[in-house]
Design an enzyme around this catalytic site. Structure first.
Site, PDB file in Angstrom:
ATOM      1  N   ASP A  27      70.339 114.596 -13.964  1.00  0.00           N
ATOM      2  CA  ASP A  27      71.084 113.208 -14.317  1.00  0.00           C
ATOM      3  C   ASP A  27      69.812 112.174 -14.561  1.00  0.00           C
ATOM      4  O   ASP A  27      68.958 112.280 -14.072  1.00  0.00           O
ATOM      5  CB  ASP A  27      72.296 112.856 -13.261  1.00  0.00           C
ATOM      6  CG  ASP A  27      72.919 111.408 -13.574  1.00  0.00           C
ATOM      7  OD1 ASP A  27      73.159 111.316 -14.709  1.00  0.00           O
ATOM      8  OD2 ASP A  27      72.964 110.578 -12.913  1.00  0.00           O
ATOM      9  N   ASP A  29      70.944 108.128 -14.687  1.00  0.00           N
ATOM     10  CA  ASP A  29      71.332 106.893 -13.882  1.00  0.00           C
ATOM     11  C   ASP A  29      71.534 107.124 -12.328  1.00  0.00           C
ATOM     12  O   ASP A  29      72.427 108.110 -12.037  1.00  0.00           O
ATOM     13  CB  ASP A  29      72.699 106.214 -14.365  1.00  0.00           C
ATOM     14  CG  ASP A  29      72.573 105.854 -15.852  1.00  0.00           C
ATOM     15  OD1 ASP A  29      71.325 105.709 -16.465  1.00  0.00           O
ATOM     16  OD2 ASP A  29      73.570 105.684 -16.424  1.00  0.00           O
TER      17      ASP A  29
END
Length: 173
Positions: A27, A29
């Site tokens: 991922d 963020d």
């Protein structure tokens, strides 16, 4: 700890395991970097979590493919930040799009693009709500609290090796 030291340590960690994932998915963020893309300007200078670059370089050197699965509402910003960080070319697949569901759609697209089976993937994410649905596909998934770091990396590889050995034993029975 500098990128080269982190890379060396990550390579040592990779050397501890006989079975390694074929694809590591991150991922963005709060997993690779400590902010939300949509809260930043494209003109900003992005930064990574302290160990992220070294881990990425170690995976690259070891020949393990990497991909991005991000539910960002601002995919264009995410790609600008990856460019600024000189990481764009490191990933064989980048599924960065807004979604109200879990990341299963991201993983279906990654799987179609790469041809790598879910059981051969390792995933790092900071959101608990993504872990179970992606794990249910067969992906080894790790929840990170303060970004990906060497401890989480080792945990992920250990969980992957354990799960892989267990699934191999089942196939042998």
């Amino acid at each position: 700890m500098g990128d080269e030291r982190v890379k060396a340590e990550a390579l040592q960690i990779l050397g501890l395991f006989q079975v390694l994932p074929r694809l590591v998915v991150f991922d963005l963020d709060y997993t690779l970097w400590p902010f939300y893309c949509e809260c930043r300007s494209k003109r900003d200078s992005p930064s990574l979590f302290r160990h992220a670059r070294g881990i990425i370089y170690a995976l690259k050197e070891k020949g393990i493919d990497m991909a991005i699965a991000s539910r960002s509402p601002t995919p264009d910003k995410a790609k600008v930040f990856l460019d600024k960080l000189e990481l764009q070319s490191m990933f064989v697949a980048q599924e960065i799009f807004s979604s109200w569901t879990h990341k299963t759609e991201h993983f279906q697209k990654i799987q179609r693009k790469t041809g790598i089976p879910y059981k051969s993937m390792l995933f790092f994410d900071d959101e608990d709500r993504n872990i179970d649905p992606v794990s249910n596909l067969g992906v080894t998934s790790v929840l990170v609290e303060n970004g990906v770091n060497l401890d989480m990396f080792k945990l992920g590889l250990s969980n992957f090796a354990t799960k892989y050995a267990a699934s191999s034993r089942k196939e042998d029975e």
